[in-house]
Motif scaffolding. Sequence first.
Motif, PDB file in Angstrom:
ATOM      1  N   LEU A 128       1.052  -1.194  -0.129  1.00  0.00           N
ATOM      2  CA  LEU A 128       0.053   0.212   0.152  1.00  0.00           C
ATOM      3  C   LEU A 128       0.947   1.337  -0.015  1.00  0.00           C
ATOM      4  O   LEU A 128       1.583   1.625   1.152  1.00  0.00           O
ATOM      5  N   THR A 129       0.936   1.871  -0.988  1.00  0.00           N
ATOM      6  CA  THR A 129       1.799   2.927  -1.208  1.00  0.00           C
ATOM      7  C   THR A 129       1.461   4.042  -2.430  1.00  0.00           C
ATOM      8  O   THR A 129       0.704   3.728  -3.026  1.00  0.00           O
ATOM      9  N   ARG A 130       1.732   5.172  -2.107  1.00  0.00           N
ATOM     10  CA  ARG A 130       1.434   6.198  -3.056  1.00  0.00           C
ATOM     11  C   ARG A 130       2.191   6.119  -4.374  1.00  0.00           C
ATOM     12  O   ARG A 130       1.906   6.616  -5.196  1.00  0.00           O
ATOM     13  N   GLN A 131       3.257   5.515  -4.400  1.00  0.00           N
ATOM     14  CA  GLN A 131       4.325   5.271  -5.419  1.00  0.00           C
ATOM     15  C   GLN A 131       3.734   4.440  -6.602  1.00  0.00           C
ATOM     16  O   GLN A 131       3.418   3.313  -6.001  1.00  0.00           O
TER      17      GLN A 131
ATOM     18  N   VAL B 296      -5.381   9.514   5.728  1.00  0.00           N
ATOM     19  CA  VAL B 296      -6.640   9.050   5.984  1.00  0.00           C
ATOM     20  C   VAL B 296      -7.159   8.250   4.508  1.00  0.00           C
ATOM     21  O   VAL B 296      -7.778   7.192   4.733  1.00  0.00           O
ATOM     22  N   ALA B 297      -6.877   8.818   3.345  1.00  0.00           N
ATOM     23  CA  ALA B 297      -7.389   8.181   2.263  1.00  0.00           C
ATOM     24  C   ALA B 297      -6.684   6.920   2.130  1.00  0.00           C
ATOM     25  O   ALA B 297      -7.112   5.714   1.477  1.00  0.00           O
ATOM     26  N   LEU B 298      -5.273   6.800   2.236  1.00  0.00           N
ATOM     27  CA  LEU B 298      -4.572   5.651   1.885  1.00  0.00           C
ATOM     28  C   LEU B 298      -4.970   4.513   3.055  1.00  0.00           C
ATOM     29  O   LEU B 298      -5.016   3.375   2.655  1.00  0.00           O
ATOM     30  N   ASP B 299      -5.147   5.070   4.090  1.00  0.00           N
ATOM     31  CA  ASP B 299      -5.539   4.150   5.295  1.00  0.00           C
ATOM     32  C   ASP B 299      -7.140   3.588   4.838  1.00  0.00           C
ATOM     33  O   ASP B 299      -7.155   2.243   5.061  1.00  0.00           O
TER      34      ASP B 299
ATOM     35  N   GLY C 163      -0.192  10.084  -5.805  1.00  0.00           N
ATOM     36  CA  GLY C 163       0.788  10.795  -5.228  1.00  0.00           C
ATOM     37  C   GLY C 163       0.342  12.022  -4.111  1.00  0.00           C
ATOM     38  O   GLY C 163       1.158  12.430  -3.125  1.00  0.00           O
ATOM     39  N   ARG C 164      -0.934  12.398  -4.314  1.00  0.00           N
ATOM     40  CA  ARG C 164      -1.594  13.375  -3.271  1.00  0.00           C
ATOM     41  C   ARG C 164      -2.703  12.689  -2.411  1.00  0.00           C
ATOM     42  O   ARG C 164      -3.181  13.521  -1.771  1.00  0.00           O
ATOM     43  N   LEU C 165      -2.685  11.623  -2.457  1.00  0.00           N
ATOM     44  CA  LEU C 165      -3.824  10.979  -1.263  1.00  0.00           C
ATOM     45  C   LEU C 165      -3.221  11.348  -0.045  1.00  0.00           C
ATOM     46  O   LEU C 165      -1.943  11.211   0.481  1.00  0.00           O
TER      47      LEU C 165
END
Length: 308
Positions: free
Chosen positions: A118-121, A155-158, A150-152
């Motif tokens: 789980l990553t923004r990359q 909270v959104a990533l979780d 990349g802008r998440l």
Amino acid sequence: MTLQRPPARGPEFEAMMAQIDFKLSNEGVDIPTRPMLAVREVSMTYNLNMPLGGDLARLPPELRENAALSEAINQWYRDNYGDRLKEDPCPGRMVILLDGDLYVLRVPRIFGSVNFVLTRQWLPNPGIGRGPATCNITQLVEGMTAAKAGRLSDVALDAIGAAFEVSVPAAFTLESTDHGLMFIARGDVEAAINGLMARGGRYGESKWSSLQAAEKVLKAAIDRAGAKFGFTHGLAGLCETLADTGLVFDADNQVAAIQCKPGIRYGEEPCTRDEALAAHHASLELVNILREAGARFELGIGGLEQTS
């Protein structure tokens, strides 16, 4: 011993593809899923690392060298099956709220060993070959782009990670449990998703579909336990009937989030986006709660490994 390279064109390639497709057909594999499995079949037979698609320039070298063969396999299926490949092969989906907007998370069809991160990359599309593939859960979100990822927010990533943990076992349980009501419940889940994602939102219809899904899941569990259920839309009563069979579980919060009246479909009962979304999530959580409590459901997949 060095294995011979597989044919990439000509009569030998046609013969290889016909044989693989015949094998997959006999195994009952759906047409939309066959291109991916055909790539896997060639990869395993010839000990190759092969991409599943994506931008050639972004692929690592070990996948790039076999990209033409992977594309030839996919083109063979496009030539032979056309629009039949457009059917959705994923086991299920789940709507999530990311930084104020609704998105749909697709549950991946899992073959072999996969390391989920789980990553923004933004990562290259995983290939098939030796060792586990790596899949970024963020890239399973429909319509997600590298820039948006990349802008998440944190909270959104979780939220993506939490939705993945709920949706994957729920979707495979609904798909793998051989019961007519579970099959119909899958359609109700999709109807709930469509209502949430419709232009302007059909939130009342969505929540009612989530109720229908939960109702059928409970009735399937009761039937699998050898008990009888009545004609009712009351989830609390169905939970009591299931508990009477000896199953110990707590789904009070899920029932409270889902329960509604038939008139909600016609605006007779108010329903906000957040309420419809909560009901949708609760219907999938209920599947997992019942299975983990010992309901006679089949998960259909092995363990999942996820890293941050």
